[in-house]
Design a protein around this motif. Structure first.
Motif, PDB file in Angstrom:
ATOM      1  N   ARG A   1     -15.067  -0.711   8.089  1.00 42.36           N
ATOM      2  CA  ARG A   1     -14.056  -0.119   8.964  1.00 42.36           C
ATOM      3  C   ARG A   1     -14.722   0.799   9.990  1.00 42.36           C
ATOM      4  NH1 ARG A   1     -11.121   2.497   5.258  1.00 42.36           N
ATOM      5  NH2 ARG A   1     -10.503   0.446   4.462  1.00 42.36           N
ATOM      6  N   ALA A   2     -15.760   1.538   9.552  1.00 45.39           N
ATOM      7  CA  ALA A   2     -16.436   2.485  10.437  1.00 45.39           C
ATOM      8  C   ALA A   2     -17.191   1.794  11.571  1.00 45.39           C
ATOM      9  CB  ALA A   2     -17.403   3.347   9.631  1.00 45.39           C
ATOM     10  N   VAL A   3     -17.599   0.534  11.357  1.00 44.58           N
ATOM     11  CA  VAL A   3     -18.341  -0.184  12.405  1.00 44.58           C
ATOM     12  C   VAL A   3     -17.477  -1.223  13.102  1.00 44.58           C
ATOM     13  CG1 VAL A   3     -20.543   0.199  11.251  1.00 44.58           C
ATOM     14  CG2 VAL A   3     -19.263  -1.905  10.789  1.00 44.58           C
ATOM     15  N   GLY A   4     -16.175  -1.205  12.853  1.00 48.10           N
ATOM     16  CA  GLY A   4     -15.263  -2.104  13.552  1.00 48.10           C
ATOM     17  C   GLY A   4     -15.199  -3.508  13.014  1.00 48.10           C
ATOM     18  N   ALA A   5     -15.547  -3.692  11.729  1.00 47.52           N
ATOM     19  CA  ALA A   5     -15.499  -5.038  11.148  1.00 47.52           C
ATOM     20  C   ALA A   5     -14.580  -5.075   9.935  1.00 47.52           C
ATOM     21  CB  ALA A   5     -16.907  -5.485  10.759  1.00 47.52           C
ATOM     22  N   ALA A   6     -13.516  -4.297   9.982  1.00 49.05           N
ATOM     23  CA  ALA A   6     -12.648  -4.138   8.821  1.00 49.05           C
ATOM     24  C   ALA A   6     -11.912  -5.410   8.419  1.00 49.05           C
ATOM     25  CB  ALA A   6     -11.635  -3.022   9.082  1.00 49.05           C
ATOM     26  N   SER A   7     -11.705  -6.330   9.355  1.00 47.92           N
ATOM     27  CA  SER A   7     -10.899  -7.515   9.051  1.00 47.92           C
ATOM     28  C   SER A   7     -11.689  -8.639   8.379  1.00 47.92           C
ATOM     29  CB  SER A   7     -10.272  -8.057  10.343  1.00 47.92           C
ATOM     30  OG  SER A   7     -11.289  -8.431  11.263  1.00 47.92           O
ATOM     31  N   ALA A   8     -12.992  -8.498   8.272  1.00 51.49           N
ATOM     32  CA  ALA A   8     -13.806  -9.570   7.699  1.00 51.49           C
ATOM     33  C   ALA A   8     -13.616  -9.665   6.187  1.00 51.49           C
ATOM     34  CB  ALA A   8     -15.285  -9.320   8.008  1.00 51.49           C
ATOM     35  N   PRO A   9     -13.474 -10.874   5.641  1.00 52.14           N
ATOM     36  CA  PRO A   9     -13.382 -11.038   4.190  1.00 52.14           C
ATOM     37  C   PRO A   9     -14.713 -10.675   3.524  1.00 52.14           C
ATOM     38  CG  PRO A   9     -13.552 -13.165   5.254  1.00 52.14           C
ATOM     39  CD  PRO A   9     -13.365 -12.159   6.351  1.00 52.14           C
ATOM     40  N   VAL A  10     -14.629 -10.067   2.343  1.00 50.67           N
ATOM     41  CA  VAL A  10     -15.823  -9.545   1.669  1.00 50.67           C
ATOM     42  C   VAL A  10     -15.945 -10.125   0.272  1.00 50.67           C
ATOM     43  CG1 VAL A  10     -16.932  -7.463   0.777  1.00 50.67           C
ATOM     44  CG2 VAL A  10     -15.728  -7.390   2.974  1.00 50.67           C
ATOM     45  N   VAL A  11     -17.170 -10.514  -0.108  1.00 52.12           N
ATOM     46  CA  VAL A  11     -17.477 -10.935  -1.480  1.00 52.12           C
ATOM     47  C   VAL A  11     -18.619 -10.063  -1.979  1.00 52.12           C
ATOM     48  CG1 VAL A  11     -18.202 -12.800  -3.002  1.00 52.12           C
ATOM     49  CG2 VAL A  11     -16.809 -13.313  -0.986  1.00 52.12           C
ATOM     50  N   VAL A  12     -18.448  -9.460  -3.164  1.00 55.00           N
ATOM     51  CA  VAL A  12     -19.455  -8.558  -3.727  1.00 55.00           C
ATOM     52  C   VAL A  12     -20.014  -9.147  -5.018  1.00 55.00           C
ATOM     53  CG1 VAL A  12     -19.849  -6.282  -4.753  1.00 55.00           C
ATOM     54  CG2 VAL A  12     -18.454  -6.495  -2.689  1.00 55.00           C
ATOM     55  N   TYR A  13     -21.340  -9.123  -5.126  1.00 51.25           N
ATOM     56  CA  TYR A  13     -22.047  -9.611  -6.315  1.00 51.25           C
ATOM     57  C   TYR A  13     -22.919  -8.501  -6.887  1.00 51.25           C
ATOM     58  CZ  TYR A  13     -20.985 -14.400  -4.717  1.00 51.25           C
ATOM     59  OH  TYR A  13     -20.363 -15.554  -4.321  1.00 51.25           O
TER      60      TYR A  13
END
Length: 299
Positions: free
Chosen positions: A90-102
């Motif tokens: 959100r701080a770098v303007g990419a809040a809408s991107a889907p995220v996968v965490v491993y």
């Protein structure tokens, strides 16, 4: 696309074109262990790495994010990682991107050659762990319990043991050690006060900088010497058949682990510069400092 490797020493981020994998930017930030780094610091370190990787903006163009975190296994660590990463994006303007965490075992195994879905992975960096991977997810792990409870053989563990050995030598509880001189250089003096002050001056995992692949090295004639720690330093990633890799790197393969070959170096002889007899050490080709090894197939 954005890929993130969040380790105990630093975070690395890379931006690449989704169509052909062309790398467009890279960035680095501070420590990224999801369990041992404070949430606010983790968020800041992630934002620093992302901001550098997305030089010139471009956050709005990010279509997907995949991240691997030390301490990011199922449970509290993964939830902390997701929360911190969402805020950093959100701080770098990419809040809408889907995220996968491993977890880090998942991404370390995926870094092996080919595209194996099942196998084993051994991680030996700032922390240390071994895991069984099935369908590209770690299903069983040994150690990886963090600097306070485990991580035996890790960079942190090696650094802490070096300081302990020197402290025992200084107050008479242990034998003299060739590590005294190099440790004294790094700590700003060879005294109990200087060594203890250095150890408690920052986060405990900084002691990983004293591991053989960090602040302490051996000279050409087997003489222990000090080297200024390189912030966030890591070994080179190398992939090869089987599990034998050089020191300070990573290896991956689908074959059976091969036995260590002959010692890479002969034991050091003689005496250190006024600090007692040198320790004898042997290292096979498969040994070494930080990195990860992956081996596909059944254990």
């Amino acid at each position: 696309m954005v890929g993130i490797d969040a380790g105990g020493t630093r975070i690395r981020a890379r931006v690449a074109e989704a169509a052909d994998g062309t790398v467009r930017g890279e960035g680095a930030g501070g420590p990224g262990n999801a369990l041992s780094v404070a949430p606010a610091d983790l968020e800041r370190h992630l934002a620093d790495a992302l901001r550098e990787a997305l030089t010139g903006g471009g956050g709005a163009r990010v279509r997907s994010v995949v991240a691997g975190f030390a301490g990011g296994g199922e449970g509290t660590g993964r939830e902390r990682a997701r929360t911190a990463l969402a805020r950093a994006l959100r701080a770098v303007g990419a809040a809408s991107a889907p995220v996968v965490v491993y977890g880090d075992a998942d991404v370390a195994f995926a870094a092996g050659p080919g595209a194996p879905a099942d196998g084993l992975v051994l991680i030996a960096g700032t922390g240390a762990a071994a895991a069984r991977v099935e369908r590209r997810r770690a299903v069983r792990a040994a150690d990886g319990d963090g600097w306070l409870l485990g991580d035996a053989g890790s960079g942190f563990w090696l650094g802490r043991e070096a300081l302990r050995a020197v402290l025992r030598a200084l107050d008479g509880r242990g034998p003299r050690t060739a590590l005294a001189g190099p440790v004294g250089e790094v700590c700003g003096g060879l005294s109990k006060e200087a060594v203890v002050r250095y150890a408690y001056a920052g986060h405990p995992v900084r002691l990983a900088a004293l591991s053989p692949s960090g602040g302490l090295r051996r000279g050409r004639r087997g003489r222990a010497r000090a080297r200024a720690p390189r912030p966030g330093g890591r070994g080179t990633v190398r992939h090869g058949q089987g599990v034998g890799a050089g020191s300070g790197g990573a290896a991956g393969g689908h074959g059976r682990p091969r036995r260590s070959g002959r010692p890479a170096a002969r034991p050091a002889r003689g005496r250190g510069p006024g600090v007692g007899p040198r320790p004898r050490a042997r290292a096979g080709r498969g040994g070494g400092g930080g990195g990860a090894r992956a081996s596909g197939g059944a254990p």
